[in-house]
Write an enzyme that holds these catalytic residues in place. Structure first.
Site, PDB file in Angstrom:
ATOM      1  N   LEU A   1     -43.961 -27.561  92.978  1.00  0.00           N
ATOM      2  CA  LEU A   1     -44.989 -26.731  92.330  1.00  0.00           C
ATOM      3  C   LEU A   1     -44.296 -25.620  91.557  1.00  0.00           C
ATOM      4  CD1 LEU A   1     -48.022 -27.145  92.886  1.00  0.00           C
ATOM      5  CD2 LEU A   1     -47.842 -25.454  94.717  1.00  0.00           C
ATOM      6  N   HIS A   2     -44.371 -25.640  90.237  1.00  0.00           N
ATOM      7  CA  HIS A   2     -43.748 -24.527  89.510  1.00  0.00           C
ATOM      8  C   HIS A   2     -44.392 -24.211  88.167  1.00  0.00           C
ATOM      9  CE1 HIS A   2     -41.893 -27.767  87.256  1.00  0.00           C
ATOM     10  NE2 HIS A   2     -41.553 -26.888  86.335  1.00  0.00           N
TER      11      HIS A   2
END
Ligand code: UD1
Length: 395
Positions: free
Chosen positions: A224-225
């Site tokens: 997740l980024h």
């Protein structure tokens, strides 16, 4: 002063290959290897902008993928998009002037890609774009802007999936420069698969508990980024709650990107994951660690572009936590399902994977490990037509 001397010592080059950020490294590795095989026919230098610089985001990849040490590292680092892009341009211009290449080669869609492409195009140096023509049609993504503009500036455009050509032609790109060659990221995956590190070894390296002794019963791998997912707490908080719900079905392994780590810590949202029994957080992993984690996973939850492709190549179900993808072949032919931020949809796909294995998928055309060889061969033929190359390679 020292930097200036180093630049002058570089000498002239046929091609400057550019890297900057983590997803560039696995794309450049097979290209550098293929160009090296061409020997004296092409002098390729590697320029690193320094967009990513942490050992985990950078050094580990050069080591794991045997990428040659960059001939020059601009050391730009993190900043706002404007400052970062401008600093890369300022740092790159003297390199271009000193090395007088016949072309520059950029990969992917990060800020380093567009920054160097723009400098070269203004100096009338042809740009070669690897991974051209991908579109999410979402201009809120910084990468979408970078893709569109880089393609407009490029002379040779190497594509990974068939639909990319039509899209480029719709945008007015000359069909002559477009070549469907396959996917260099998958070249790297195929080359490195035998060396992938087993998840148990990775967990032993980074964790001290044995909460995951039952890992062989399956786990989800999470990354997740994307700014759209992590920068706004109002978005991130419910997303993390959904992840906790997933972790009630199977363990979740989460290597945390530095951007996400900082936000989790600064907002206090880290507590949501810390209080979940079945979520294990790790630092960003090296390529071989990540490949091993992915290959053995039950499913992958991600907002990354590269992981959508890698899971399709591995036949692992991928649940994409975005509203769209610029890699439609992974949905149409591969194992990818787009769920956005819809928790119910996410859990429904997780349940489907757990009960029936999920989408089977097949490997897209030309994702066969030979993309970099095709690129090299087309590039060598093209170089022979360039006066600057002819002048440098006169017998
Ligand atoms: C960049 C790319 C994105 C890619 C991602 C993979 C752009 C616009 N985005 O996003 O397409 O998917 O890389 O990682 O180019 N940081 C560190 N150490 C590092 C690098 C970054 O701590 O080595 C932190 C810094 O706080 C920095 C933040 O991460 O401000 C964001 O880094 P940045 O390079 O701006 O973008 P990414 O989110 O990594």
């Amino acid at each position: 002063m020292n930097k200036q001397v180093a630049i002058e010592a570089l000498g002239e080059a046929d091609i400057l290959c550019i890297v900057g950020a983590r997803p560039n490294f696995m794309k450049i590795a097979p290209i550098m290897a293929a160009l090296a095989e061409a020997g004296d026919a092409v002098r390729a230098l590697l320029v690193h902008t320094g967009q990513h610089y942490d050992a985990e985001m950078n050094d580990a990849f050069f080591r794991d993928l045997s990428i040659p040490k960059p001939d020059i590292d601009l050391g730009i680092g993190s900043a706002s998009h404007t400052v970062q892009t401008a600093n890369i341009m300022l740092g790159f211009e003297p390199i271009l002037a000193a090395t007088r290449p016949s072309a520059i080669l950029v990969v992917g869609d990060v800020n380093s890609t567009i920054a160097c492409a723009l400098v070269a195009a203004k100096q009338h140096v042809p740009v070669i774009h690897v991974e051209a023509g991908l579109r999410s049609f979402d201009r809120a993504m910084p990468e979408e802007i970078n893709r569109i503009l880089t393609d407009q500036l490029s002379t040779l455009l190497f594509t990974t999936e068939k639909e990319a050509r039509e899209q480029l032609c719709r945008e007015g790109v000359s069909a002559d420069g477009i070549h469907f060659v396959g996917n260099v990221m998958i070249d790297t995956l195929m080359r490195q698969l035998d060396r992938a590190i087993e998840p148990a070894d990775t967990l032993a390296k980074y964790t001290h508990d044995n909460a995951f002794v039952h890992l062989d019963k399956g786990y989800a791998l999470l990354t997740l980024h994307r700014p759209s997912n992590v920068d706004d707490s109002a978005v991130l908080e419910p997303l993390l709650q959904s992840i906790v719900a997933v972790s009630q079905r199977l363990p979740v392994i989460f290597p945390v990107h530095p951007r996400t780590r900082a936000i989790l810590d600064n907002t206090g949202l880290a507590g949501i994951l810390a209080s979940a029994d079945n979520v294990i957080q790790l630092p960003p992993l090296g390529y071989l660690e990540m490949l091993g984690m992915m290959r053995r996973s039950t499913l992958v939850l991600t907002d990354s572009g590269g992981l959508q492709e890698e899971t399709t190549a591995l036949g692992i179900p991928c649940i994409t936590l975005r509203e769209n993808t610029e890699r439609p072949v992974t949905v149409e032919e591969g194992t990818n399902t787009i769920v956005g931020l819809d928790s119910a949809k996410m859990l429904a796909v997780v349940d489907e994977v757990l009960s029936s294995g999920g989408k089977a998928g097949k490997t897209p055309v030309l994702w066969d490990g030979q993309a970099a060889i095709r690129i090299r061969d087309i590039l060598l033929s093209w170089l022979q037509t360039q006066p600057s190359y002819q002048a440098r390679h006169q017998p």
